[in-house]
Every structure is written in C-alpha cells, then in structure tokens.
Design a protein around this motif. Structure first.
Motif, short mmCIF file in Angstrom:
data_model
loop_
_atom_site.label_atom_id
_atom_site.label_comp_id
_atom_site.label_asym_id
_atom_site.label_seq_id
_atom_site.Cartn_x
_atom_site.Cartn_y
_atom_site.Cartn_z
N GLY A 249 27.41 38.26 -1.51
CA GLY A 249 28.53 37.92 -0.64
C GLY A 249 29.03 36.53 -1.01
N ILE A 250 30.32 36.42 -1.29
CA ILE A 250 30.89 35.17 -1.80
C ILE A 250 31.75 34.50 -0.73
N TYR A 251 31.54 33.18 -0.56
CA TYR A 251 32.33 32.38 0.37
C TYR A 251 33.13 31.35 -0.41
N TYR A 252 34.33 31.07 0.06
CA TYR A 252 35.21 30.10 -0.60
C TYR A 252 35.20 28.78 0.18
N MET A 253 34.98 27.68 -0.54
CA MET A 253 34.95 26.35 0.08
C MET A 253 36.37 25.96 0.47
N TRP A 254 36.64 25.94 1.78
CA TRP A 254 37.99 25.81 2.28
C TRP A 254 38.63 24.46 1.94
N ASP A 255 37.84 23.42 1.72
CA ASP A 255 38.39 22.11 1.35
C ASP A 255 39.38 22.22 0.20
N PHE A 256 39.13 23.12 -0.72
CA PHE A 256 39.92 23.19 -1.95
C PHE A 256 41.09 24.17 -1.86
N PHE A 257 41.21 24.88 -0.73
CA PHE A 257 42.25 25.89 -0.62
C PHE A 257 43.13 25.75 0.62
N PHE A 263 46.97 30.76 -1.51
CA PHE A 263 45.59 31.28 -1.50
C PHE A 263 45.47 32.52 -0.64
N THR A 264 44.81 33.52 -1.17
CA THR A 264 44.52 34.73 -0.43
C THR A 264 43.25 35.34 -0.99
N ILE A 265 42.62 36.20 -0.22
CA ILE A 265 41.49 36.98 -0.71
C ILE A 265 41.96 38.43 -0.79
N PRO A 266 42.09 38.97 -1.99
CA PRO A 266 42.57 40.36 -2.11
C PRO A 266 41.71 41.31 -1.29
N ILE A 276 29.48 43.29 -5.26
CA ILE A 276 30.03 41.94 -5.15
C ILE A 276 31.20 42.00 -4.17
N PHE A 277 31.17 41.19 -3.13
CA PHE A 277 32.28 41.19 -2.19
C PHE A 277 32.56 39.78 -1.68
N ALA A 278 33.80 39.56 -1.24
CA ALA A 278 34.19 38.29 -0.63
C ALA A 278 33.89 38.36 0.85
N ALA A 279 33.08 37.42 1.35
CA ALA A 279 32.63 37.45 2.74
C ALA A 279 33.49 36.60 3.66
N GLY A 280 34.05 35.48 3.13
CA GLY A 280 34.84 34.62 3.99
C GLY A 280 34.96 33.21 3.47
N LEU A 281 35.09 32.27 4.41
CA LEU A 281 35.31 30.86 4.08
C LEU A 281 34.12 30.00 4.48
N LYS A 282 34.04 28.83 3.88
CA LYS A 282 32.97 27.87 4.16
C LYS A 282 33.60 26.51 4.47
N LEU A 283 33.14 25.89 5.55
CA LEU A 283 33.52 24.53 5.92
C LEU A 283 32.29 23.63 5.86
N ILE A 284 32.50 22.37 5.52
CA ILE A 284 31.43 21.37 5.54
C ILE A 284 31.70 20.43 6.72
#
Length: 533
Positions: A249-257, A263-266, A276-284
């Motif tokens: 499960g892959i998360y995208y670091m939202w700081d950069f997007f 930006f979109t997740i197909p 392999i799948f996109a799970a969501g976003l990540k915040l720090i």
C-alpha cells in the motif's frame, strides 16, 4: 485447481474466533479450510508436512519506507558495529571519497547522537575533514534531520542570512553560522540537489530488499512516502513484474503535492485487491523523540522551554483532509508528541468516516506519548494507531537522555490503548530506526512483550502485552489499520500468507524472541523463501 494440504503444524491464526489449528487447506492461493487434522475434510491435493513447527500469519509492516531503505542500504551505514564514533564516521567518508570523483555526492544514513562515542551530532566541520571537495549528506536515523558539509551548504545556498523555513530549523553556532545540521523541513532544502537513482537501479535495489523481507516473514508492507516528489508506484510495478512478492500500500507525502493542482491518484491505482495499490496521503505533524523535535506538552528532559517542533501547516492539513474525503482514501498523520497527536486526532474527529469496508479513514503514526483524551477520541471515532515497538527497544539511550527514566515508561502505552478499544497495529518505520537490520520484526515483538530495551532499560512493564497479542498486532492489527483486504490472519477466504518459524515463538522465554528465525515464508500458498540450514 491447485490444492495444497498443510498438516502437522502449530498454527497461530491471529483470528480471535479460532486462534489455534494444526492443519489447513489452500486452494489457488486462499485458505478454504483450517482446523485440526482429526477434522480434515477428504480433499485431494499435495500434502506439506509442517514438521510440528510454529506457523504464524505473514508479518504486515504497516509503516516503512522500502524504496528509501533499499537505496540506503547502498550508502554509508552510521550504526554499530560499523561506526561507533564521529572519528570512525570521518574515516568512512574519507574512504568513500577515495572511491569517487571530486564533486560526487557522498551519502549516509542512520546516525544517532547517543550511539556515537562523542554523544553529539556530527557537524559540517567534522564532515569536511572526511571530504571537503565533495558534498556530503547524512540522514539521521529518524529521517527528520540531515547533517551536511560546507560544500553541500554552499550548493544549497544556505548561509548565516538564510531564514529558517516554516516548520524547520537551520541549526546555527554561537556566531550565527549554520552548523550543517538541518532539522525537520529545513532538511528538504537539500532534496532538489541530491542525486536520484534511475528507475532501473531503484527496481534492482527493491528486488534485493524484497528477498530480505521474505526471509523475515514479511508478506505485506506500506510505503509511507519519500522525502521528495518522486513516485514509487512505477518502481513497485516494475519490481513485481520481476518477482517482487510483497503486497504494497503506497502513501504520497502531501508536502510535495499540496500546491500542485494537477496532482491526482488514478482510480485504477486505488484497487486494494491489486498487489500494488495507492492507499492515500501522508502528513508529517512533528518530529522525533530521539531528535528532540517531536511536539510535546511537557519540556524535554533538562530543559524548561524545549517542546519540539510543529512542522505541519493548517493549509497542509486542510487540503489533505479535503483530498482524502473527495477521493475516499486514507489519511496518514505522523504524530509522536502529545501536542501533535492531540492536534491530528482532534482534527480527524471533526470528520465522518469517508472510507468503506471498515478501512480507518485516518491513521495516526507512532503515537509515542498520547493524552488520555486522544486515546479515547481515537477509539470512539475509529481512528487507527500504527506504532513501532522497535523505537524504544533500539533508541532507549536517546529516549533516556531526552525524556528521563520515568517518562520513558509511559511512552507507547500499548496495553492501555488496547484496553480503551483503540485499533492498533505494529510496524518498524525502517529505515528510520537505529537498528542495523531495521525491518526485522522480532526485536519489536520482544519489546512489546518484555518492555525491556536492548540495553536493559525498563520501558514500562505495566504496558507489556502477551506474545499472542503482539503477533496479532503485527499481522491482523497492522492489516486492518492499513486497510489490506483478506490478509493478516489465517482463516477461510483469506490469502495463504504465512511464516514457518525456527522456534515456537509462543512458548520460548520472552528474552529469546529476537533469536527466532524464519524457516519458510509462503505468499498465496507458494513458498517464496526457505532458509538454508
């Protein structure tokens, strides 16, 4: 139909309804029956004798940075036994410089001040002694602090007049000069300058890491984002085509997007039934305990006004919530300190769940020192906690120095979280762990059960859990927190992902848990790893 009948095992299922078994039937990669051999249905198929060994579900590491870990394994490792002091680090940099050309980046990872003889962070002048005609960048074990040399500072345009970025600090000496230590968001000032591995090289590194993970019984992982805007999804797809086995499960670091309107997740990437799948976003939300940058409500040990750093703007939080709500994907929030945890939990509680199929709409990462109110709110609203028992186990020296002997016993209150009804899962956060093999799940299990660090430090025995609970948190609990379907326990309809162990993990003395090895790992009923004996 491909049918395998597994018999004569000591199977722990992580299924509270039927926790123990000795046999199971696997058809086309899924369990169709599990129970005792005396009740085994009359089924034709290949028979595998488990030899009386302990079997557990495959570990689900719900929070790590595998692509980063795979790449870091090629860099200077600043940990014992390889490096124990700044002088040994300087020598390692000098050796690497001799192997390279002037101006070529030298990178390393994993240092912790308390793990070095000098009990301090390296600075630009230390690194200059190792290599002054090449830029040097070293990532601290927590991945929240970067140490660089003078050439790297010059390339980044960082000098005494450079302001601290929001949510970050450029450490300075008594004369106002940068020391080379870049904390939190300041570390990202170097990101555009660092060399990037090719996709082919990253894929090769990831395949190599995948072999290590299978040898550790890890069958599913979460990639919690990069320190830049690169996309790991194609790397995993390429690795999977070449034999990478784990589900991801892959998360995208939202700081950069956050400020990228394109930006979109197909939607096709968000199919959780895919390998392999996109799970969501990540915040720090804050930093680390060991780096004294986690945002606390009580000052760090030895200080009256040092509370850490809040690194996440309201803009980032609100845009992340909006994106995840609209796209029905998970929002992961890094929060170690009490204030950061409260902030993230309180904001999440203002929302109704936007995910389906029982997937937590928000998961809070690390959760080192939560308030009672945050624990109760998380339980009430179905907010998952994903924590790392390896942190206090491996980083106790830093925790003692930064929190003190009594406060460390209150950190990571696993037993209390569970008693309050929090949905909890375990993970490692590798490579952001001060441990030579940071993805190894067994030291974390040992800490959860003994609440004793590697150096013998008491980490609060009142918060210990039994080994069955610890395994469940590293399998079923982690799978639920991350929203993996049909994995994490051994039950009819679930994928046959499991590990066969060298020792009976549930019966050996707790002090020996970290000595257990994985004999075999199965994913979808196929043996993908067998230990040489």
């Amino acid at each position: 139909m491909n049918t395998t009948i597994f018999i004569n095992g000591k199977i722990f299922t992580s299924d509270s309804a039927a926790p123990y078994a000795d046999s199971m039937i696997v058809e086309d990669g899924r369990i169709t029956w599990i129970g005792t051999q005396a009740d085994l249905p009359d089924t034709r198929g290949a028979v595998t004798d488990l030899g009386g060994r302990r079997v557990i579900p495959g570990f689900v590491d719900a929070h790590m940075h595998p692509v980063m870990l795979a790449d870091y394994r090629k860099k200077i490792t600043i940990m014992p036994p390889e490096i124990n002091s700044i002088e040994e680090l300087v020598s390692a940099i000098r050796r690497r410089r001799e192997e390279q050309s002037p101006g070529e980046w030298i990178e390393g990872w994993g240092y912790d001040e308390q793990g070095l003889l000098e009990k301090r962070a390296p600075n630009r002048y230390d690194l200059d002694r190792g290599g002054s005609d090449a830029p040097v960048s070293l990532m601290r074990t927590c991945a929240h602090i970067r140490c660089v040399n003078s050439m790297a500072l010059k390339l980044a345009g960082i000098d005494r007049n450079t302001p601290d970025p929001p949510g970050g600090e450029i450490e300075r000496d008594e004369n106002g000069e940068p020391t080379g230590v870049l904390k939190e968001n300041a570390r990202n000032l170097l990101a555009p300058l660092l060399p990037l591995e090719s996709v082919d090289k990253k894929t090769e590194n990831l395949l190599e890491l995948g072999e290590l993970l299978t040898s550790q019984g890890i069958t599913a992982i979460c990639d919690m984002g990069n320190l830049d805007s690169s996309d790991n999804f194609p790397i995993y797809e390429a690795a999977a085509r070449k034999g990478f086995h784990q589900r991801v499960g892959i998360y995208y670091m939202w700081d950069f997007f956050a400020d990228d309107d394109t930006f979109t997740i197909p939607s096709e990437r968000m199919d959780r039934n895919s390998q392999i799948f996109a799970a969501g976003l990540k915040l720090i939300g804050d930093g680390s305990i060991s780096g004294r940058t986690a945002w606390m409500d009580t000052p760090y040990y030895g200080s009256s006004d040092e509370y850490g750093i809040s690194v996440c703007s309201d803009h980032l939080v609100e845009t992340a919530v909006d994106f995840c709500r609209k796209n029905h994907c998970q929002l992961s929030m890094h929060a170690m300190g009490t204030r950061a945890i409260s902030r993230m939990v309180d904001r999440a509680c203002r929302e109704k769940s936007w995910t389906s199929d029982g997937i937590p709409y928000v998961r809070i990462e690390h959760v080192t020192e939560p308030s009672e109110e945050s624990i109760e709110k998380a339980a009430e609203h179905g907010i998952a906690f994903v924590s790392q028992p390896i942190f206090p186990y491996a980083e106790s020296a830093s925790y003692l120095a930064n929190l003190g002997a009594e406060r460390i016993k209150q950190c990571y209150p696993f037993r209390h979280m569970l008693e309050k009804g929090v949905q909890l899962g375990f993970s490692t956060d590798a490579p952001a762990t001060f441990w030579a093999v940071p993805s190894d799940p067994f030291p974390g299990l040992k800490l959860a059960v003994t609440r004793t660090a590697a150096d013998g430090t008491d980490c609060g025995r009142q918060e210990a859990v039994d080994i069955e609970t610890a395994v469940t948190l590293y399998t079923r609990g982690a799978a639920l927190a991350a929203g993996f379907p049909d994995i994490g326990m051994l039950a009819p309809g679930y994928r046959a992902d499991f590990a066969v162990l060298s020792d009976d993990l549930l019966r050996i003395p707790p002090e020996e848990i970290d000595q257990v090895q994985v004999d075999e790992t199965y994913i979808s009923g196929e043996c993908v790893y067998r230990r040489d004996k």
